[in-house]
Motif scaffolding. Structure first.
Motif, short mmCIF file in Angstrom:
data_model
loop_
_atom_site.label_atom_id
_atom_site.label_comp_id
_atom_site.label_asym_id
_atom_site.label_seq_id
_atom_site.Cartn_x
_atom_site.Cartn_y
_atom_site.Cartn_z
N VAL A 147 0.85 -1.18 0.00
CA VAL A 147 0.00 0.00 0.00
C VAL A 147 0.89 1.24 0.00
CG1 VAL A 147 -1.84 1.25 1.17
CG2 VAL A 147 -1.77 -1.25 1.30
N ASN A 148 0.85 1.99 -1.08
CA ASN A 148 1.70 3.18 -1.23
C ASN A 148 3.13 2.91 -0.77
OD1 ASN A 148 -0.38 4.81 -2.30
ND2 ASN A 148 -1.15 5.24 -0.25
N PRO A 149 3.75 1.86 -1.32
CA PRO A 149 5.09 1.49 -0.87
C PRO A 149 6.11 2.56 -1.22
CG PRO A 149 4.53 0.30 -2.89
CD PRO A 149 3.28 1.01 -2.44
N ALA A 150 7.22 2.57 -0.48
CA ALA A 150 8.28 3.57 -0.68
C ALA A 150 9.62 2.88 -0.84
CB ALA A 150 8.32 4.52 0.50
N ILE A 151 10.22 3.03 -2.03
CA ILE A 151 11.61 2.62 -2.23
C ILE A 151 12.37 3.69 -3.02
CG2 ILE A 151 11.15 0.14 -2.10
CD1 ILE A 151 11.35 0.07 -5.19
N ASN A 152 11.71 4.82 -3.28
CA ASN A 152 12.33 5.87 -4.08
C ASN A 152 11.54 7.16 -3.92
OD1 ASN A 152 14.42 6.31 -6.34
ND2 ASN A 152 12.57 7.22 -7.21
N LEU A 153 12.24 8.29 -4.01
CA LEU A 153 11.60 9.61 -4.05
C LEU A 153 12.35 10.48 -5.05
CD1 LEU A 153 10.79 10.63 -0.35
CD2 LEU A 153 9.15 10.10 -2.16
N ARG A 154 11.62 11.27 -5.79
CA ARG A 154 12.25 12.19 -6.74
C ARG A 154 12.70 13.49 -6.07
NH1 ARG A 154 7.54 10.84 -9.99
NH2 ARG A 154 8.07 9.35 -11.64
N ARG A 155 12.22 13.78 -4.88
CA ARG A 155 12.52 15.05 -4.20
C ARG A 155 14.03 15.26 -4.07
NH1 ARG A 155 9.12 15.15 1.30
NH2 ARG A 155 10.94 16.42 1.82
N ILE B 231 18.37 1.05 2.68
CA ILE B 231 17.60 -0.16 2.35
C ILE B 231 16.81 0.06 1.06
CG2 ILE B 231 15.63 0.40 3.84
CD1 ILE B 231 15.25 -2.59 4.27
N TRP B 232 16.37 1.29 0.81
CA TRP B 232 15.72 1.56 -0.47
C TRP B 232 16.63 1.16 -1.63
CZ3 TRP B 232 13.22 7.13 -0.46
CH2 TRP B 232 12.11 7.13 0.40
N LYS B 233 17.90 1.56 -1.53
CA LYS B 233 18.85 1.27 -2.60
C LYS B 233 19.01 -0.23 -2.80
CE LYS B 233 23.55 2.39 -4.12
NZ LYS B 233 24.80 3.13 -3.77
N GLN B 234 19.11 -0.97 -1.70
CA GLN B 234 19.24 -2.43 -1.78
C GLN B 234 18.02 -3.06 -2.44
OE1 GLN B 234 20.44 -4.72 1.60
NE2 GLN B 234 21.72 -3.08 2.43
N VAL B 235 16.85 -2.63 -2.00
CA VAL B 235 15.62 -3.23 -2.52
C VAL B 235 15.44 -2.90 -3.99
CG1 VAL B 235 13.10 -3.16 -2.35
CG2 VAL B 235 14.49 -3.40 -0.28
N ARG B 236 15.73 -1.68 -4.38
CA ARG B 236 15.63 -1.31 -5.80
C ARG B 236 16.54 -2.19 -6.66
NH1 ARG B 236 15.99 4.26 -3.99
NH2 ARG B 236 18.17 4.31 -4.69
N ALA B 237 17.75 -2.45 -6.17
CA ALA B 237 18.72 -3.22 -6.94
C ALA B 237 18.34 -4.69 -7.09
CB ALA B 237 20.10 -3.10 -6.29
N ASN B 238 17.43 -5.16 -6.24
CA ASN B 238 17.10 -6.59 -6.24
C ASN B 238 15.62 -6.87 -6.52
OD1 ASN B 238 19.68 -8.07 -5.31
ND2 ASN B 238 19.50 -6.38 -3.85
N LEU B 239 14.93 -5.93 -7.15
CA LEU B 239 13.51 -6.13 -7.42
C LEU B 239 13.25 -7.37 -8.28
CD1 LEU B 239 12.21 -2.50 -8.02
CD2 LEU B 239 11.57 -4.03 -6.16
N ASP B 240 14.20 -7.72 -9.13
CA ASP B 240 14.01 -8.90 -9.98
C ASP B 240 13.98 -10.20 -9.18
OD1 ASP B 240 16.81 -8.41 -9.45
OD2 ASP B 240 17.27 -9.97 -10.92
N LYS B 241 14.41 -10.15 -7.93
CA LYS B 241 14.38 -11.35 -7.08
C LYS B 241 13.00 -11.58 -6.46
CE LYS B 241 19.30 -11.21 -5.88
NZ LYS B 241 20.29 -11.11 -4.79
N VAL B 242 12.11 -10.63 -6.63
CA VAL B 242 10.74 -10.79 -6.10
C VAL B 242 9.94 -11.65 -7.08
CG1 VAL B 242 8.61 -9.61 -5.46
CG2 VAL B 242 10.83 -8.59 -4.90
N THR B 243 9.49 -12.80 -6.62
CA THR B 243 8.71 -13.72 -7.45
C THR B 243 7.32 -13.98 -6.92
OG1 THR B 243 9.67 -15.61 -6.28
CG2 THR B 243 10.79 -14.88 -8.30
#
Length: 258
Positions: free
Chosen positions: A121-129, A176-188
């Motif tokens: 729900v409205n997850p956060a792993i990045n912000l453009r600000r 942790i945002w950076k880590q999660v962004r780098a590994n999104l392809d591991k989400v199955t």
């Protein structure tokens, strides 16, 4: 500071309910508290599920205490809760709001066999600000920034969060945002993603990254038209409750009907 003596704010207590073989782990967001997730947890419990809504370390007390915690503390709390649920349930879904969505994604990356579905729900792993880029430096100069809590359209609701954003903790969240962004392809795991049309905390870049990069065979996206960031206790809460319950039950491996 003896953190064990710091009182938990009323309403910020963790929620737990023992039910059937479907387990659900729900995580609140950065500077928030279980108050934003407990109504959702109670709804799932009424449907017969086993539910855990932990209070992440440093949350629900004081922002100063939170500034002594890091993402590894928050993630460790959820990791332990997932282990406990896996020991008692046949299947486990993980849901998260804002940073809780980031933590949920990391659990799915690190423990794919233990996460049967994800509800974000409205997850956060990045912000453009732009000012977010300054946080690693600012954390050494300032203890806090203005708070981001209670972005809620519905009058009278309160996520029992902080009126300040602790900068050392925020700098850790960015890691942790950076880590999660780098590994999104591991989400199955199957993913159900809710996104408010009007969110004053998290922009739509996180949604775009998740939808483009996860490896899940099942990805469902549902916009929310009448809520702000803390949608789990906003006008669209009933939609989140109903749709998430159906999704979790549909992807409950090893349980009749899943």
């Amino acid at each position: 500071m003896n953190t064990s003596q710091i009182a938990v704010k009323p309403g910020a207590e963790p929620f737990s309910a023992d039910g059937g073989p479907v387990g659900v782990l729900l995580s609140h967001g950065f500077t928030g508290s279980p108050a934003s997730m407990t109504p959702w947890g109670r709804d799932l419990a009424r449907r017969g599920h086993t539910v855990r809504v932990p209070r992440l370390p440093g949350h629900g007390t004081t922002w100063q205490q939170m500034n002594t915690t890091r993402w590894t503390d928050w993630y460790g709390e959820l990791d332990d809760a997932l282990t406990e649920l896996r020991a008692r349930c046949e299947t486990v879904a993980v849901g998260g709001l804002s940073m809780g969505g980031c933590l949920a994604l990391k659990l799915a990356q690190d423990r794919p066999a233990d996460v049967d579905s994800l509800v974000l729900v409205n997850p956060a792993i990045n912000l453009r600000r732009f000012d977010v880029k300054l946080v690693p430096a600012l954390q050494h100069l300032l203890p806090s920034m203005p708070g981001i809590g209670n972005d809620i359209k519905k009058p009278g609701e309160d996520e029992v969060g902080y009126d300040k954003t602790p900068l050392k903790a925020l700098a850790s969240q960015l890691k942790i945002w950076k880590q999660v962004r780098a590994n999104l392809d591991k989400v199955t795991a199957p993913v159900l993603l809710f996104r408010s049309d009007e969110d004053h905390v998290v922009d739509d870049s996180t949604k775009d990254l998740i939808l483009a990069r996860v490896s899940s065979d099942v990805i469902e996206y549902m916009p929310l038209s009448d809520s702000y960031h803390v949608a789990t206790i906003d006008n669209d809460a009933s939609t989140i409750f109903e749709q998430s319950a159906s999704f979790i039950e549909a992807h409950a491996r090893g349980v009749a009907g899943g």
